[in-house]
Design a protein around this motif. Structure first.
Motif, short mmCIF file in Angstrom:
data_model
loop_
_atom_site.label_atom_id
_atom_site.label_comp_id
_atom_site.label_asym_id
_atom_site.label_seq_id
_atom_site.Cartn_x
_atom_site.Cartn_y
_atom_site.Cartn_z
N ALA A 159 0.63 -1.49 0.55
CA ALA A 159 -0.09 0.00 0.10
C ALA A 159 0.64 1.25 0.03
O ALA A 159 0.39 2.19 -0.24
N ALA A 160 2.19 1.69 1.12
CA ALA A 160 2.79 2.38 0.38
C ALA A 160 3.78 2.48 -0.48
O ALA A 160 3.95 4.16 -0.55
N GLN A 161 3.82 1.42 -1.62
CA GLN A 161 4.04 1.61 -2.85
C GLN A 161 2.94 2.07 -3.83
O GLN A 161 3.14 1.88 -4.81
N GLY A 162 1.84 2.30 -3.42
CA GLY A 162 1.26 3.07 -4.30
C GLY A 162 0.95 1.82 -4.75
O GLY A 162 0.62 1.69 -6.11
N VAL A 163 0.44 -0.02 -5.15
CA VAL A 163 0.36 -0.66 -5.94
C VAL A 163 -0.93 -0.73 -6.64
O VAL A 163 -1.90 -0.74 -5.59
N ASN A 164 -1.70 -0.72 -7.46
CA ASN A 164 -2.02 -1.11 -8.57
C ASN A 164 -2.71 -2.37 -9.36
O ASN A 164 -3.27 -2.41 -9.26
N GLU A 165 -1.78 -3.04 -9.14
CA GLU A 165 -1.63 -3.81 -9.66
C GLU A 165 -0.99 -5.27 -8.68
O GLU A 165 -0.13 -5.42 -8.07
N PHE A 166 -1.51 -6.55 -9.09
CA PHE A 166 -0.76 -7.26 -8.28
C PHE A 166 -0.71 -9.22 -8.81
O PHE A 166 -1.76 -9.64 -9.34
N VAL A 167 0.05 -9.68 -8.93
CA VAL A 167 0.05 -10.51 -8.84
C VAL A 167 0.99 -11.55 -7.51
O VAL A 167 2.04 -11.37 -7.07
N LEU A 168 -0.13 -12.77 -8.00
CA LEU A 168 0.11 -13.76 -6.41
C LEU A 168 0.72 -15.11 -6.96
O LEU A 168 0.00 -15.77 -7.56
N ASP A 169 1.90 -14.99 -6.13
CA ASP A 169 2.16 -16.47 -7.00
C ASP A 169 1.53 -17.79 -6.00
O ASP A 169 2.37 -17.77 -4.25
N LEU A 170 0.66 -18.41 -6.24
CA LEU A 170 0.32 -19.60 -5.62
C LEU A 170 0.94 -21.19 -6.25
O LEU A 170 0.04 -21.80 -5.71
N ARG A 171 2.14 -21.04 -7.18
CA ARG A 171 2.09 -22.27 -7.72
C ARG A 171 2.35 -23.44 -6.75
O ARG A 171 2.39 -24.49 -7.43
N TYR A 172 3.30 -23.15 -6.14
CA TYR A 172 3.71 -24.04 -5.03
C TYR A 172 2.61 -23.89 -3.53
O TYR A 172 3.02 -24.72 -2.69
N ASN A 173 1.73 -23.84 -3.70
CA ASN A 173 0.82 -23.23 -2.57
C ASN A 173 -0.36 -24.37 -2.42
O ASN A 173 -1.63 -24.16 -2.96
N ASN A 174 -0.22 -25.58 -1.57
CA ASN A 174 -1.54 -25.93 -1.81
C ASN A 174 -2.61 -26.12 -0.11
O ASN A 174 -3.50 -27.58 -0.07
N GLY A 175 -2.52 -25.21 0.51
CA GLY A 175 -3.22 -24.80 0.83
C GLY A 175 -3.30 -24.33 2.19
O GLY A 175 -1.62 -24.17 2.96
N GLY A 176 -3.94 -24.59 3.25
CA GLY A 176 -3.65 -24.41 5.07
C GLY A 176 -4.80 -23.87 5.48
O GLY A 176 -6.38 -24.40 5.17
N LEU A 177 -4.52 -23.25 6.59
CA LEU A 177 -6.19 -22.53 7.46
C LEU A 177 -7.46 -21.53 6.34
O LEU A 177 -6.05 -20.98 5.78
N LEU A 178 -8.24 -22.29 6.55
CA LEU A 178 -9.31 -21.43 5.27
C LEU A 178 -9.69 -19.61 6.75
O LEU A 178 -9.59 -18.52 5.90
N SER A 179 -8.55 -19.56 7.59
CA SER A 179 -8.82 -18.61 8.34
C SER A 179 -7.97 -17.29 7.56
O SER A 179 -7.97 -16.21 7.64
N CYS A 180 -6.71 -17.64 7.24
CA CYS A 180 -5.49 -17.60 6.19
C CYS A 180 -5.86 -16.65 5.27
O CYS A 180 -5.52 -15.86 4.70
N ALA A 181 -6.47 -17.83 4.45
CA ALA A 181 -7.28 -17.32 3.51
C ALA A 181 -8.26 -15.98 3.00
O ALA A 181 -8.43 -14.98 2.26
N GLU A 182 -9.24 -16.37 4.22
CA GLU A 182 -10.22 -15.29 4.98
C GLU A 182 -9.31 -13.95 4.94
O GLU A 182 -9.81 -12.52 3.89
N LEU A 183 -8.04 -13.86 5.39
CA LEU A 183 -7.03 -12.84 5.49
C LEU A 183 -7.20 -12.06 4.16
O LEU A 183 -6.83 -10.90 4.17
N LEU A 184 -6.03 -13.16 3.45
CA LEU A 184 -5.75 -12.82 2.37
C LEU A 184 -6.63 -12.03 1.44
O LEU A 184 -6.18 -10.85 0.77
N CYS A 185 -8.04 -12.83 1.31
CA CYS A 185 -8.82 -12.45 0.22
C CYS A 185 -9.77 -10.92 0.73
O CYS A 185 -9.41 -10.19 -0.31
N THR A 186 -9.21 -10.88 1.54
CA THR A 186 -10.07 -9.50 2.42
C THR A 186 -8.70 -7.94 2.45
O THR A 186 -9.34 -6.66 1.81
#
Length: 456
Positions: free
Chosen positions: A246-273
């Motif tokens: 946010a401090a860098q003024g980001v207005n586009e985003f690339v989320l790298d999940l190629r090695y991510n096969n899951g975990g806690l849904l509460s963390c997904a709620e946080l990231l989505c928000t």
């Protein structure tokens, strides 16, 4: 007919004392304990298992089998795919950490590859390295090739040593683009014995200025709140990363999940928000559907602004997600649950297709822990139709160009370069036609899949 049945029962009664009498009371106690364990498994599964209506009748079950076989006998054909069930069971070991990413290992994820021109041995290609680990300590890094272990070739019979073993000497190589081959470094590397390691999921972050846009990039390798399920240092670092974006003024985003096969849904709620448009805050993210035992079968999830804390919402309208065949569960939940609110562009390969969640049940007395599937995951539009995975909008195979299998954050790295090209409107470079070809045989990230997607 009645007489025959009576005779059979009497014979059984007469044989039991003789059998246990010859072996002592210890064997009878073992069988009683076995029945106790299987009954606990059965009772828990009938309450919580998402497909509990498919569990066989008690008359059709054998409560004298070992707990692993008994557990398997309860599972639905809908549970998992490719001969692998999503529900798991294991023995409970003392002092075992509760998250699979702090396990006993050297601290690197890898694939085993058959390299063109070498039919006698495999090479292990390093995907990423946890910094504070035996691998990190000797300077192993993404893109390195392990060619030998203790001077011996890597084969189908011995490659599992790389998951975690004693100290050993590694012959490590690199891709030589000029000669289009893999060459060994001058000196081998001595790696210390495997140990419990801290694999921080907030692995890499950066911001790029391209085409007049400020692009945030995050490599997020698993949905874990902290070193244990009850701590929150990883979530706090995720919040800090978004404050940085946010401090860098980001207005586009690339989320790298190629090695991510899951975990806690509460963390997904946080990231989505933190990724969602600000206008969506306070709106439903989706819901979890449980079996008919529960009076309220649906448990809602929200884009809850209170979760953000010291983080930041980026108010994005488009999200670019890098995926592979190992991208699963909570990663797929994020894609599915953000789609009603923003454009989600998938770059890479079709994801796993795991639209269900599990809960861990532990019986310390019986020394058993199991994680059965307990719910199905829906987005706010009532959609959960990704059991075959999310196909890529732009297909990219990171193994198709060895020369561009580069460190995270390098703008020439094949998958990141593709995303940046889509954002700035330029045509991404295509893989060269003349390059070393390899075939991936195993992927260590897959070992984490059975423990991923957990409902807190």
């Amino acid at each position: 007919m009645k007489a025959k049945n009576t005779l059979f029962i009497l014979a059984g009664i007469l044989l039991i004392p003789a059998y246990f009498g010859s072996c002592g009371v210890d064997r009878w106690a073992a069988y009683a304990e076995q029945t106790k364990t299987d009954r606990w498994i059965d009772d828990t599964m009938r309450v919580w298992y998402y497909w509990n209506q498919e569990i066989p009748h008690t008359n059709d079950l054998n409560y004298f089998t070992d707990p692993f076989s008994f557990f398997a006998s309860l599972l639905s054909d809908n549970d998992g795919k490719g001969g692998r069930h999503y529900s798991t069971i294991d023995s409970l070991k003392q002092n075992t950490r509760s998250i699979p990413y702090t396990d006993y290992s050297y601290g690197f994820q890898f694939t085993t590859n058959r390299v063109e021109g070498n039919d006698t041995a495999l090479y292990a290609h390093i995907l990423y390295v946890a910094p504070e680990s035996p691998a990190g300590e000797i300077g192993l890094q993404r893109g390195d090739w392990i060619m030998e272990m203790d001077g011996k070739a890597i084969t189908e019979d011995n490659y599992e040593r790389l998951y975690g073993s004693g100290s050993m000497r590694l012959t490590v190589g690199y891709y030589d683009a000029e000669n289009d081959t893999i060459l060994a470094y001058a000196e081998p590397q001595d790696i210390a014995s495997a140990r419990s390691i801290n694999d921080n999921p907030v692995h890499y972050r950066n911001v790029y200025l391209t085409g007049g846009k400020r692009v945030g990039y995050l490599v997020y390798n698993h949905f874990s709140s902290g070193i244990t399920d009850n701590s929150h240092e990883y979530d706090d670092q995720l919040r800090e990363a978004f404050q940085y974006f946010a401090a860098q003024g980001v207005n586009e985003f690339v989320l790298d999940l190629r090695y991510n096969n899951g975990g806690l849904l509460s963390c997904a709620e946080l990231l989505c928000t933190m990724l969602a448009p600000s206008a969506a805050l306070g709106q439903p993210l989706g819901y979890l559907e449980f079996n008919a035992n529960f009076q309220e079968r649906e448990s809602p999830l929200y884009l809850d602004e209170a979760l953000i804390g010291q983080g930041a919402n980026l108010n994005l309208s488009t999200l670019y997600v890098l995926t592979s065949g190992e991208t699963a569960s909570a990663s797929e939940m994020l894609i599915n649950c953000l789609k009603p609110y923003m454009d989600v562009i998938v770059i890479g390969a079709t994801t796993e297709g795991k639209n269900v969640g599990s809960v861990a049940f532990t019986n310390k007395e019986l020394m058993i822990t199991m994680s059965p599937i307990v719910c199905k995951i829906y987005n706010s539009a009532g959609e959960s139709d990704y059991e075959n995975g999310f196909p890529a909008d732009v297909r990219v195979d990171e193994n198709s160009d060895v020369a561009r299998f580069l460190p995270f954050g390098n703008p020439d790295e094949l998958m990141l370069n593709t995303a940046l090209g889509l954002i700035n409107g330029t045509q991404p470079e295509t893989p060269s036609e003349n390059h070393l070809r390899t075939t991936v045989l195993q992927n260590s990230v897959k070992r984490k899949a059975a423990q991923a997607v957990r409902v807190r």
